[in-house]
Design a protein around this motif. Structure first.
Motif, PDB file in Angstrom:
ATOM      1  N   THR A 162       0.836  -1.206   0.000  1.00  0.00           N
ATOM      2  CA  THR A 162       0.000   0.000   0.000  1.00  0.00           C
ATOM      3  C   THR A 162       0.866   1.250   0.000  1.00  0.00           C
ATOM      4  O   THR A 162       0.562   2.230  -0.699  1.00  0.00           O
ATOM      5  N   LEU A 163       1.965   1.221   0.756  1.00  0.00           N
ATOM      6  CA  LEU A 163       2.890   2.352   0.795  1.00  0.00           C
ATOM      7  C   LEU A 163       3.459   2.624  -0.598  1.00  0.00           C
ATOM      8  O   LEU A 163       3.551   3.784  -1.043  1.00  0.00           O
ATOM      9  N   PHE A 164       3.829   1.559  -1.310  1.00  0.00           N
ATOM     10  CA  PHE A 164       4.394   1.706  -2.641  1.00  0.00           C
ATOM     11  C   PHE A 164       3.343   2.231  -3.626  1.00  0.00           C
ATOM     12  O   PHE A 164       3.615   3.148  -4.412  1.00  0.00           O
ATOM     13  N   GLU A 165       2.169   1.633  -3.589  1.00  0.00           N
ATOM     14  CA  GLU A 165       1.115   2.026  -4.524  1.00  0.00           C
ATOM     15  C   GLU A 165       0.677   3.469  -4.295  1.00  0.00           C
ATOM     16  O   GLU A 165       0.462   4.226  -5.255  1.00  0.00           O
ATOM     17  N   ASP A 166       0.540   3.859  -3.038  1.00  0.00           N
ATOM     18  CA  ASP A 166       0.145   5.236  -2.739  1.00  0.00           C
ATOM     19  C   ASP A 166       1.191   6.225  -3.248  1.00  0.00           C
ATOM     20  O   ASP A 166       0.849   7.296  -3.771  1.00  0.00           O
ATOM     21  N   LEU A 167       2.465   5.868  -3.104  1.00  0.00           N
ATOM     22  CA  LEU A 167       3.522   6.754  -3.585  1.00  0.00           C
ATOM     23  C   LEU A 167       3.457   6.916  -5.100  1.00  0.00           C
ATOM     24  O   LEU A 167       3.557   8.035  -5.627  1.00  0.00           O
TER      25      LEU A 167
ATOM     26  N   PHE B  82       9.819  18.852  -7.785  1.00  0.00           N
ATOM     27  CA  PHE B  82       8.520  19.236  -8.334  1.00  0.00           C
ATOM     28  C   PHE B  82       8.673  20.276  -9.452  1.00  0.00           C
ATOM     29  O   PHE B  82       9.322  21.304  -9.268  1.00  0.00           O
ATOM     30  N   TYR B  83       8.041  19.991 -10.587  1.00  0.00           N
ATOM     31  CA  TYR B  83       8.070  20.926 -11.716  1.00  0.00           C
ATOM     32  C   TYR B  83       7.076  22.076 -11.528  1.00  0.00           C
ATOM     33  O   TYR B  83       7.276  23.158 -12.064  1.00  0.00           O
ATOM     34  N   ALA B  84       6.004  21.831 -10.815  1.00  0.00           N
ATOM     35  CA  ALA B  84       4.978  22.865 -10.601  1.00  0.00           C
ATOM     36  C   ALA B  84       4.638  22.904  -9.115  1.00  0.00           C
ATOM     37  O   ALA B  84       3.578  22.425  -8.691  1.00  0.00           O
ATOM     38  N   PRO B  85       5.511  23.467  -8.279  1.00  0.00           N
ATOM     39  CA  PRO B  85       5.280  23.446  -6.825  1.00  0.00           C
ATOM     40  C   PRO B  85       3.991  24.144  -6.399  1.00  0.00           C
ATOM     41  O   PRO B  85       3.452  23.839  -5.327  1.00  0.00           O
ATOM     42  N   ALA B  86       3.463  25.042  -7.233  1.00  0.00           N
ATOM     43  CA  ALA B  86       2.216  25.722  -6.880  1.00  0.00           C
ATOM     44  C   ALA B  86       1.047  24.751  -6.784  1.00  0.00           C
ATOM     45  O   ALA B  86       0.026  25.054  -6.153  1.00  0.00           O
ATOM     46  N   GLU B  87       1.191  23.578  -7.412  1.00  0.00           N
ATOM     47  CA  GLU B  87       0.115  22.590  -7.374  1.00  0.00           C
ATOM     48  C   GLU B  87       0.075  21.817  -6.059  1.00  0.00           C
ATOM     49  O   GLU B  87      -0.838  21.018  -5.832  1.00  0.00           O
ATOM     50  N   LEU B  88       1.066  22.048  -5.189  1.00  0.00           N
ATOM     51  CA  LEU B  88       1.130  21.330  -3.914  1.00  0.00           C
ATOM     52  C   LEU B  88       0.264  22.052  -2.882  1.00  0.00           C
ATOM     53  O   LEU B  88       0.755  22.729  -1.970  1.00  0.00           O
ATOM     54  N   SER B  89      -1.013  21.901  -3.044  1.00  0.00           N
ATOM     55  CA  SER B  89      -1.953  22.537  -2.125  1.00  0.00           C
ATOM     56  C   SER B  89      -3.211  21.674  -2.044  1.00  0.00           C
ATOM     57  O   SER B  89      -3.370  20.708  -2.797  1.00  0.00           O
ATOM     58  N   GLY B  90      -4.075  22.029  -1.106  1.00  0.00           N
ATOM     59  CA  GLY B  90      -5.354  21.343  -0.996  1.00  0.00           C
ATOM     60  C   GLY B  90      -5.206  19.851  -0.816  1.00  0.00           C
ATOM     61  O   GLY B  90      -4.384  19.364  -0.027  1.00  0.00           O
ATOM     62  N   GLU B  91      -6.002  19.100  -1.569  1.00  0.00           N
ATOM     63  CA  GLU B  91      -6.019  17.646  -1.427  1.00  0.00           C
ATOM     64  C   GLU B  91      -4.678  17.026  -1.783  1.00  0.00           C
ATOM     65  O   GLU B  91      -4.252  16.045  -1.148  1.00  0.00           O
ATOM     66  N   VAL B  92      -3.996  17.567  -2.801  1.00  0.00           N
ATOM     67  CA  VAL B  92      -2.693  17.022  -3.187  1.00  0.00           C
ATOM     68  C   VAL B  92      -1.715  17.107  -2.022  1.00  0.00           C
ATOM     69  O   VAL B  92      -1.011  16.133  -1.691  1.00  0.00           O
ATOM     70  N   LEU B  93      -1.670  18.271  -1.369  1.00  0.00           N
ATOM     71  CA  LEU B  93      -0.766  18.444  -0.234  1.00  0.00           C
ATOM     72  C   LEU B  93      -1.123  17.492   0.899  1.00  0.00           C
ATOM     73  O   LEU B  93      -0.231  16.889   1.526  1.00  0.00           O
TER      74      LEU B  93
ATOM     75  N   ARG C  46      -2.574  14.624   0.735  1.00  0.00           N
ATOM     76  CA  ARG C  46      -2.212  13.247   0.393  1.00  0.00           C
ATOM     77  C   ARG C  46      -0.715  13.032   0.575  1.00  0.00           C
ATOM     78  O   ARG C  46      -0.282  11.962   1.021  1.00  0.00           O
ATOM     79  N   TRP C  47       0.095  14.036   0.242  1.00  0.00           N
ATOM     80  CA  TRP C  47       1.532  13.930   0.486  1.00  0.00           C
ATOM     81  C   TRP C  47       1.805  13.859   1.989  1.00  0.00           C
ATOM     82  O   TRP C  47       2.665  13.097   2.448  1.00  0.00           O
TER      83      TRP C  47
ATOM     84  N   TRP D 142       1.076  10.410   3.195  1.00  0.00           N
ATOM     85  CA  TRP D 142       2.087   9.422   2.788  1.00  0.00           C
ATOM     86  C   TRP D 142       3.358   9.582   3.610  1.00  0.00           C
ATOM     87  O   TRP D 142       3.938   8.598   4.067  1.00  0.00           O
ATOM     88  N   PHE D 143       3.807  10.809   3.784  1.00  0.00           N
ATOM     89  CA  PHE D 143       5.032  11.028   4.549  1.00  0.00           C
ATOM     90  C   PHE D 143       4.874  10.553   5.992  1.00  0.00           C
ATOM     91  O   PHE D 143       5.816  10.014   6.592  1.00  0.00           O
ATOM     92  N   THR D 144       3.697  10.738   6.548  1.00  0.00           N
ATOM     93  CA  THR D 144       3.449  10.250   7.904  1.00  0.00           C
ATOM     94  C   THR D 144       3.616   8.733   7.968  1.00  0.00           C
ATOM     95  O   THR D 144       4.280   8.191   8.864  1.00  0.00           O
ATOM     96  N   ALA D 145       3.033   8.038   6.973  1.00  0.00           N
ATOM     97  CA  ALA D 145       3.151   6.576   6.928  1.00  0.00           C
ATOM     98  C   ALA D 145       4.591   6.150   6.669  1.00  0.00           C
ATOM     99  O   ALA D 145       5.072   5.153   7.253  1.00  0.00           O
TER     100      ALA D 145
END
Length: 557
Positions: A402-407, A448-459, A461-462, A465-468
């Protein structure tokens, strides 16, 4: 001749009018030949030859190869040679610097005792049976034996052969430089591959339509000398089975087992075991491709080696943004058959075609099917072990899948550089703070090529994952320092990104070979930090995103 510099225009003119007067047979070796090659030809002495010794195009039956005459280039010039490959075949630095080196490994001179030939094989191309293919622009000049190891030397781009069909058998600097550098880069990455001895320009121009859009241009011609234990392919067996040439099929299989799998006894059980070992080697190669982000681009069965080694570097590429759907091949842009995420399935499909070719020798398809089933069982196990190594974990445990697939899903959410991400991840340790903001992504921010996209749900989810991941690190045995060391041994810092190769091509075409040498040295130690070369540890520049040669490529070479 739009796009050709004056020197190439002159060469192109010579190419078009001088072939009738230029000698078609390479000059024989002079007395006091200054370079000794320990020739030990086995393939041509133990397997049947095509009786026609001409280079004319034709269908070849009941033969494993055809004798051919390499084309004599106008002005061969060595651009680069790999000293360790030269040493591997018994040559030294003085040999490389000699005038004879460029002449021999461009096809201008046939070494004393050699008898060049092209191999006959068939294959499935993009899933369809293509019949006879063969070495259309590759000529084996000799086999050599040095330090109890046996090597086949093959010139790619040295002229037409009986298998050239409608092509000219030549190659251009663009593709030859890419193959030369990538062969050596893959070797130093620890990926099974053919090697490349030398890159030599021919002094002639070659007409190519790079993007198949009706705008051909003349490009500098070149020849690469490829080195491998053999260039026997899946298609070598396929062509014989397809024609019902079963005696020759058995002869080729026995030859291959005797010389390259000597621990296997011949006979029906031996042919099954041969197939099993080819399957295991192929699986190991594919796992390594996925590990470093390499995409072959043309996984036709004629481009699959029985040694489980990467062969035929055409429109290959390296993942920039992590994307299972990416292919470097313009010919494959619609179907995406050979995309990164499909390479394991294509390897299995190709192995099934080899199995079909071996059925006449085994007499029963079932044992071969069982070997294919072993591939299907082994792949997820080996893939999980590879992913665990990339993440610095011990052997995979329950829950890691699950860790691999989520990544992998996360890496698709916003364009993320594969090489930089996994290399930077080594700096994340057991005490890594997650927190409420975005600072927890700082170690991998450069990926990251577009760091501005690291917000909301995307952030979020990251963050999840990092917690796990940090919790998993805390449950594993290695210390942070030991884990980082292990990760940096499987996650390269430097790979031959397409834009890097294109920069070397542009410079070399203008007469500057310095970048070839720089990249060759850089890629010899791809897992080392090499702070003096930090400029190459960077995302693909914006100018390279859609530039020809830096994103997708054609088979035109």
């Amino acid at each position: 001749m739009v796009g050709a510099p004056p020197s190439l225009v002159r060469s192109a003119w010579a190419l078009s009018v001088d072939l009738r007067t230029r000698p078609t047979k390479p000059t024989s070796t002079e007395k006091n030949f200054p370079m000794h090659l320990p020739i030990d030809d086995r393939f041509i002495h133990e397997l049947p030859a095509d009786p026609d010794r001409s280079n004319r195009r034709r269908q070849v039956h009941q033969a494993a190869f055809s004798y051919v005459t390499p084309r004599v280039p106008s002005k061969p010039q060595l651009l680069h040679a790999a000293p360790d490959v030269a040493a591997m075949i018994g040559l030294n630095a003085d040999d490389i610097q000699s005038e004879m080196f460029a002449r021999v490994f461009s096809g201008a001179v046939v070494p004393d005792g050699a008898d060049p030939y092209a191999m006959c094989y068939g294959g499935h191309q993009f899933g369809s049976w293509a019949g006879q293919l063969g070495d259309g622009r590759a000529i084996n000049i000799a086999e050599v034996k040095h330090d109890d190891r046996h090597w086949m030397l093959q010139l790619k781009g040295a002229g037409e052969t009986p298998y050239s069909r409608t092509a000219d058998g030549l190659a251009v600097l663009r593709s030859s430089l890419r193959e030369h550098l990538c062969s050596e880069a893959m070797y130093h990455l620890g990926v099974a591959t053919t090697r490349s001895l030398s890159l030599i320009t021919t002094g002639d121009a070659v007409l190519r339509d790079v993007m198949y859009d009706g705008h051909p241009e003349y490009e500098p011609g070149a020849v690469v000398c490829r080195v491998a234990p053999s260039f026997i392919r899946f298609g070598s067996f396929q062509i014989l089975a397809s024609r019902g040439e079963h005696d020759l099929l058995r002869q080729l299989a026995d030859y291959t087992i005797q010389h390259y799998f000597p621990e296997i006894a011949t006979g029906e059980a031996g042919y099954v075991e041969f197939f099993r070992q080819v399957t295991q080697r192929t699986l190991a190669m594919i796992i390594d491709w996925q590990r470093v982000g390499f995409v072959h681009g043309v996984m036709n069965t004629d481009n699959m080696s029985i040694h489980g080694a990467t062969i035929d570097y055409g429109p290959y590429g390296w993942l920039e943004g992590y994307d299972h759907a990416w292919t470097p091949n313009t010919t494959d842009r619609q179907q995406r058959r050979y995309r990164y995420g499909n390479q394991p399935q294509i390897a299995l499909w190709n192995l099934a075609q080899l199995a079909s070719a071996l059925v006449p020798l085994v007499g029963d398809a079932e044992p071969l099917r069982e070997v294919l089933a072993e591939f299907q069982t082994a792949f997820p196990v080996q893939y999980a072990a590879m992913m665990a190594a990339k993440l610095g974990l011990d052997e995979p445990i329950d829950g890691d899948e699950t860790l691999f697939e989520d990544l992998e899903q996360l890496l698709h959410l916003t364009e993320t550089d594969m090489t930089i991400f996994f290399r930077r991840l080594a700096s994340v340790g057991r005490e890594h703070a997650i927190g409420e903001g975005i600072d927890f992504l700082e170690p991998i921010a450069d990926a990251f090529y577009a760091p501005a996209e690291l917000s909301g749900e995307v952030l979020e989810r990251w963050r999840s994952w990092f917690t796990a991941y940090v919790q998993r690190l805390q449950a594993s045995e290695p210390s942070d320092a030991d884990r980082a060391r292990r990760m940096n041994g499987v996650n390269p810092k430097y790979v031959l990104r397409n834009y890097m190769a294109q920069m070397a091509i542009d410079k070399a075409t203008a007469g500057d070979v310095s970048l070839i040498h720089e990249l060759y040295e850089l890629l010899k130690t791809p897992y080392a930090e090499q702070p003096e070369h930090e400029n190459w540890f960077a995302k693909r520049p914006d100018w390279a995103r859609d530039k020809v040669g830096c994103s997708m490529l054609s088979c035109s070479s």
